[in-house]
Write a protein that holds these residues in place. Structure first.
Motif, PDB file in Angstrom:
ATOM      1  N   ASP A  29      52.413  37.681  31.860  1.00 47.31           N
ATOM      2  CA  ASP A  29      51.655  38.924  31.989  1.00 47.31           C
ATOM      3  C   ASP A  29      51.208  39.468  30.645  1.00 47.31           C
ATOM      4  N   ASP A  81      51.385  45.415  27.988  1.00 49.37           N
ATOM      5  CA  ASP A  81      52.622  45.082  28.706  1.00 49.37           C
ATOM      6  C   ASP A  81      53.879  45.338  27.863  1.00 49.37           C
ATOM      7  N   HIS A 105      52.260  48.625  32.684  1.00 48.63           N
ATOM      8  CA  HIS A 105      52.556  48.946  34.084  1.00 48.63           C
ATOM      9  C   HIS A 105      54.030  49.300  34.310  1.00 48.63           C
ATOM     10  N   HIS A 106      54.798  49.504  33.222  1.00 49.95           N
ATOM     11  CA  HIS A 106      56.215  49.832  33.373  1.00 49.95           C
ATOM     12  C   HIS A 106      56.414  51.347  33.433  1.00 49.95           C
ATOM     13  N   THR A 124      50.391  44.120  34.356  1.00 46.91           N
ATOM     14  CA  THR A 124      49.412  44.687  33.427  1.00 46.91           C
ATOM     15  C   THR A 124      48.067  44.002  33.616  1.00 46.91           C
ATOM     16  N   ASP A 154      54.171  37.809  37.328  1.00 43.55           N
ATOM     17  CA  ASP A 154      54.900  39.070  37.496  1.00 43.55           C
ATOM     18  C   ASP A 154      55.220  39.382  38.963  1.00 43.55           C
TER      19      ASP A 154
HETATM   20 MN    MN Z   1      54.344  42.742  33.095  1.00 38.63          MN
END
Ligand code: MN
Length: 317
Positions: A29, A81, A105-106, A124, A154
Motif C-alpha cells: 500500500d 500511508d 487511511h489510518h 491509502t 491491504d
Molecule cells: Mn495501508
C-alpha cells in the motif's frame, strides 16, 4: 490541518520537486501509493521521487518499472500511508517535522504533517485513486497496477472486513485498464522464497499444544533463522498459524531475535484478552493481538509463559 481530496490535488498541482516518503518495512500500500502518485506527478511534468528507509523487497520491483531515479533538492514533502513519523524509519527521520502533506487511511494518524488528507478506508491507494482523478490525470496501466497492488494487499486480497463497495468499484475500474490482477495477486500472496518453506517446516515441527489443545506454541529460534538464511519477509503469516488450528483459543509465537532474547507474539480469540495476558509479562498491545519480551532458553521462556496462559484460560497448570 485536515483537508479534502480536492485541496490535496490542488496542492500537488502547484508543487514541484516532490519527495514522496513511504513507511519503513514497506508494504504494497505505501509503495503502490507512492509510485502511483509519482507517475501522475511526472505526467504533469514535475520532478518526483519515491524514497524509503528500508531496502524494498524485490517482489515489488514491477511497481516502479519504467521510472528512472531523479536527483533534486525537494521543495515539497509528501508522506503516503505513514500514520506516525516514527514509521519513517532511520534514514527518513530527518523529514519527520517537514512533511507538507500526508495522505493516509489510518485512524491512528498522529497529525504530524502540515496538511493531512485522512479517510478511514481499506487502503491509502483508494485515496490516491481519488487524488489522481482530482488532479485531472488519466490513469494508465502502470498506475493501475500500483494502485491495485495496494488495495489488494491491504485487504488480504479483498477478504478482510475493511473491504467495501467502494473498494470493489475502484478495483473494477483498475481491472478495466487491462492490468494482470492474477499475476499481481500470485506475486503478492502465493510466491514464497525457498527460505520461507525451510523456516516454516522448522516452525511447524516445533509446534506444541497445551491445555487440551486450547493453546498452541511455535518457536522460531535464532539458529532456525541462521540455518535457513531467512529474511524478515520469510516470517510472513507465521504468527497466525497457531490460531488456525481448530480448537486453539490462544496462539503464541516465540521468536528468538538474538541468542536468549525472545519476542513473544500472542493471538487470541474471544473472550481471551491478549493485551491483559502480555501485560503480566511486561508487554501489551491490543485485545486480540499483543506481545512481550522475555529472556532465557526456549524452555525457560516457555516455563514463564505457561502459568500465565493457564490463568488466562482459567485452568490449572
Ligand atoms: Mn495501508
Amino acid at each position: 490541518m485536515k483537508i479534502l481530496t480536492s485541496d490535496a490535488a490542488e496542492m500537488l498541482q502547484s508543487a514541484d520537486d516532490i519527495l514522496i516518503l513511504t513507511h519503513q518495512s514497506p508494504d504494497g500500500d505505501t509503495l503502490g501509493s507512492g509510485f502511483a502518485i509519482c507517475r501522475a506527478l511526472r505526467r504533469l511534468g514535475k520532478r518526483a521521487q519515491v524514497v524509503c528507509s528500508d531496502q524494498i523487497p524485490h517482489k515489488y520491483a514491477y511497481l516502479w518499472e519504467g521510472l528512472d531515479s531523479q536527483q533534486f533538492t525537494p521543495k515539497f514533502i509528501l508522506a503516503v500511508d505513514v500514520a506516525d513519523p516514527k514509521l519513517l524509519g532511520n534514514k527518513l527521520s530527518v523529514y519527520a517535522d517537514k512533511v507538507d502533506l500526508c495522505i493516509d487511511h489510518h485512524g491512528s494518524n498522529t497529525q504530524y504533517a502540515k496538511h493531512l488528507l485522512l479517510e478511514e478506508c481499506a487502503a491509502t491507494c483508494e485515496m490516491i485513486y481519488g487524488v489522481i482523478g482530482a488532479m485531472g490525470v488519466e490513469l494508465d496501466r502502470a498506475m493501475a497496477e500500483d494502485l491495485y497492488t495496494g488495495i489488494s494487499t491491504d485487504t488480504g486480497c479483498f477478504r478482510y472486513s475493511n473491504t467495501t463497495v467502494r473498494t470493489h468499484l475502484i478495483a473494477a475500474k483498475l481491472l478495466g485498464l487491462g492490468i494482470d490482477a492474477y499475476a499481481i495477486n500470485r506475486a503478492m500472496f502465493e510466491i514464497k522464497s525457498p527460505s520461507f518453506f525451510a523456516l516454516r517446516k522448522l516452525a511447524l515441527d516445533s509446534m506444541e499444544t497445551y491445555f487440551d489443545g486450547h493453546c498452541a506454541l511455535i518457536y522460531i529460534t535464532y539458529q532456525n533463522m541462521q540455518s535457513t538464511s531467512a529474511q524478515q519477509e520469510d516470517l510472513d503469516g507465521l504468527t497466525a498459524i497457531p490460531r488456525q488450528m481448530e480448537g486453539v483459543d490462544i496462539g503464541v509465537i516465540l521468536k528468538e531475535k538474538e541468542p536468549g532474547a525472545w519476542k513473544i507474539s500472542v493471538r487470541t480469540g474471544e473472550p481471551y484478552n491478549a493485551s491483559a495476558l502480555c501485560s503480566k509479562l511486561g508487554g501489551g498491545g491490543h485485545a486480540r493481538a499483543a506481545g512481550c519480551a522475555l529472556t532465557g532458553t526456549a524452555q525457560q521462556v516457555r516455563d514463564q509463559m505457561l502459568p500465565v496462559l493457564a490463568e488466562a484460560l482459567g485452568v490449572s497448570l
